[in-house]
Design an enzyme around this catalytic site. Sequence first.
Site, mmCIF file in Angstrom:
data_model
loop_
_atom_site.group_PDB
_atom_site.id
_atom_site.type_symbol
_atom_site.label_atom_id
_atom_site.label_comp_id
_atom_site.label_asym_id
_atom_site.label_seq_id
_atom_site.Cartn_x
_atom_site.Cartn_y
_atom_site.Cartn_z
ATOM 1 N N GLU A 199 64.233 -66.775 28.462
ATOM 2 C CA GLU A 199 63.887 -65.436 28.937
ATOM 3 C C GLU A 199 62.404 -65.173 28.720
ATOM 4 O O GLU A 199 61.730 -65.880 27.969
ATOM 5 C CB GLU A 199 64.766 -64.374 28.272
ATOM 6 C CG GLU A 199 64.633 -64.314 26.774
ATOM 7 C CD GLU A 199 65.617 -63.338 26.127
ATOM 8 O OE1 GLU A 199 66.381 -62.660 26.832
ATOM 9 O OE2 GLU A 199 65.606 -63.269 24.890
ATOM 10 N N LYS A 225 72.165 -66.282 43.411
ATOM 11 C CA LYS A 225 72.978 -65.061 43.406
ATOM 12 C C LYS A 225 73.944 -64.984 44.584
ATOM 13 O O LYS A 225 74.916 -64.238 44.531
ATOM 14 C CB LYS A 225 72.093 -63.825 43.338
ATOM 15 C CG LYS A 225 71.545 -63.598 41.937
ATOM 16 C CD LYS A 225 71.334 -62.128 41.642
ATOM 17 C CE LYS A 225 70.964 -61.901 40.201
ATOM 18 N NZ LYS A 225 69.624 -62.452 39.877
ATOM 19 N N GLY A 248 60.533 -59.808 27.136
ATOM 20 C CA GLY A 248 61.870 -59.202 27.221
ATOM 21 C C GLY A 248 62.880 -60.089 26.533
ATOM 22 O O GLY A 248 63.753 -60.667 27.171
ATOM 23 N N SER A 282 66.201 -71.191 39.626
ATOM 24 C CA SER A 282 67.197 -70.215 40.075
ATOM 25 C C SER A 282 66.864 -69.507 41.379
ATOM 26 O O SER A 282 67.764 -68.952 42.007
ATOM 27 C CB SER A 282 67.437 -69.189 38.967
ATOM 28 O OG SER A 282 66.211 -68.627 38.540
ATOM 29 N N SER A 301 66.974 -54.130 43.571
ATOM 30 C CA SER A 301 65.837 -54.258 44.477
ATOM 31 C C SER A 301 65.512 -55.733 44.663
ATOM 32 O O SER A 301 64.559 -56.091 45.325
ATOM 33 C CB SER A 301 64.628 -53.525 43.904
ATOM 34 O OG SER A 301 64.385 -53.989 42.599
ATOM 35 N N ASP A 312 65.470 -59.656 24.678
ATOM 36 C CA ASP A 312 66.689 -59.000 24.191
ATOM 37 C C ASP A 312 67.820 -60.001 23.957
ATOM 38 O O ASP A 312 68.631 -59.829 23.050
ATOM 39 C CB ASP A 312 67.155 -57.928 25.179
ATOM 40 C CG ASP A 312 67.457 -58.520 26.541
ATOM 41 O OD1 ASP A 312 66.504 -58.882 27.241
ATOM 42 O OD2 ASP A 312 68.648 -58.657 26.885
HETATM 43 C C1 PLP Z 1 68.989 -62.610 38.820
HETATM 44 C C2 PLP Z 1 68.144 -63.780 38.614
HETATM 45 C C3 PLP Z 1 68.067 -64.431 37.361
HETATM 46 C C4 PLP Z 1 68.797 -63.941 36.136
HETATM 47 O O1 PLP Z 1 70.187 -64.072 36.308
HETATM 48 P P1 PLP Z 1 71.200 -63.329 35.323
HETATM 49 O O2 PLP Z 1 72.539 -63.721 35.806
HETATM 50 O O3 PLP Z 1 70.932 -61.852 35.446
HETATM 51 O O4 PLP Z 1 70.899 -63.804 33.952
HETATM 52 C C5 PLP Z 1 67.289 -65.571 37.270
HETATM 53 N N1 PLP Z 1 66.592 -66.041 38.330
HETATM 54 C C6 PLP Z 1 66.624 -65.438 39.533
HETATM 55 C C7 PLP Z 1 65.831 -66.019 40.630
HETATM 56 C C8 PLP Z 1 67.409 -64.287 39.725
HETATM 57 O O5 PLP Z 1 67.435 -63.697 40.930
#
Ligand code: PLP
Length: 324
Positions: free
Chosen positions: A208, A57, A212, A308, A82, A214
Amino acid sequence: MPPALPLPTIDDVRAAAARLRGHAHRTSVLRSATADARTGASLFFKCENLQRMGAFKFRGAFNAIAKLDPAQRRAGVVAFSSGNHAQAIALAARELGSTAVIVMPADAPAAKLAATRGYDAEVIPYDRLRESREAIAQRLADERGLTLIPPFDHDDVIAGQATAALELFEDVGELDALFVPLGGGGLLSGSLLAAEAVSPLCAVFGVEPAAGDDGRQSLRRGEIVTIGIPDTIADGAMTRHLGERTFPIIRRLARDVVTVDDAQLVDAMRFFAERMKIVVEPTGCLGAAGAFAAANDWQGRRVGVILSGGNVDLARYAAWLAGA
Ligand SMILES: *Cc1c(COP(=O)(O)O)cnc(C)c1O
């Protein structure tokens, strides 16, 4: 109805990559002989758990703030979150000489409040049960002239998130498949733009939480489906719906959206700790759990996985690893 504005393109992704150079880590791509032997595929793990502030992010947050004009940047930014988006906005704002206000639930874990304040952000606590964080953030934006930066449904955020997959393809070449964690779809839509441009035959999957789904429902229905707050340990994917900007890209380019349950996430977390010596948070394990489950379809093929993030409460992490 087609979106009013053109969606982001690979040019926006390349521009984001140039902005991020020297600010975001070019994270490692790890291999594991054990993972390859277990799945029969050649797996490439893009380690965004090792990104600055511990998740991809940072990429989207930095790109969005870097694109503001000098007056906007001086006035500062506001975000509500959060989780990882809060820390990403706080760190990126500081790095770019801006200031961040983060609207966070008053009962958020103390460690997360402290981490966000540690990046010099002003934290505005709110009562989750009585107040709307969107309304608070909007009021702050109006009153103080702040720019609101949403966590996924924003073109500059999407372009920034895309740079993780772009780097993966640049580093390892074209792939047969790519598995990407899916919440609101910023990371997935960005990864799709990168794959379309540089690895066009790659089948890209969003993964996902089963609780959830969706995104899966939205693909099936051809429109954005909104669900209740999902009950899952993947706290970064507790979004209730995809975005107006992310969904059209996902709909056009994703091979599919698949789901995994919490037990599969814990198995993956344990695998990364035990075998690869890396800490991956539950949401960060979505792509890997999806790839492990789909391994039969990818025998002998080259499969990318985006890990991620790695931000996890250590007490809970220890309990999951111990099987408690
Ligand atoms: C926010 C986040 C996601 C999901 O990302 P999106 O862009 O909302 O699909 C996946 N893994 C981590 C670690 C995140 O912080």
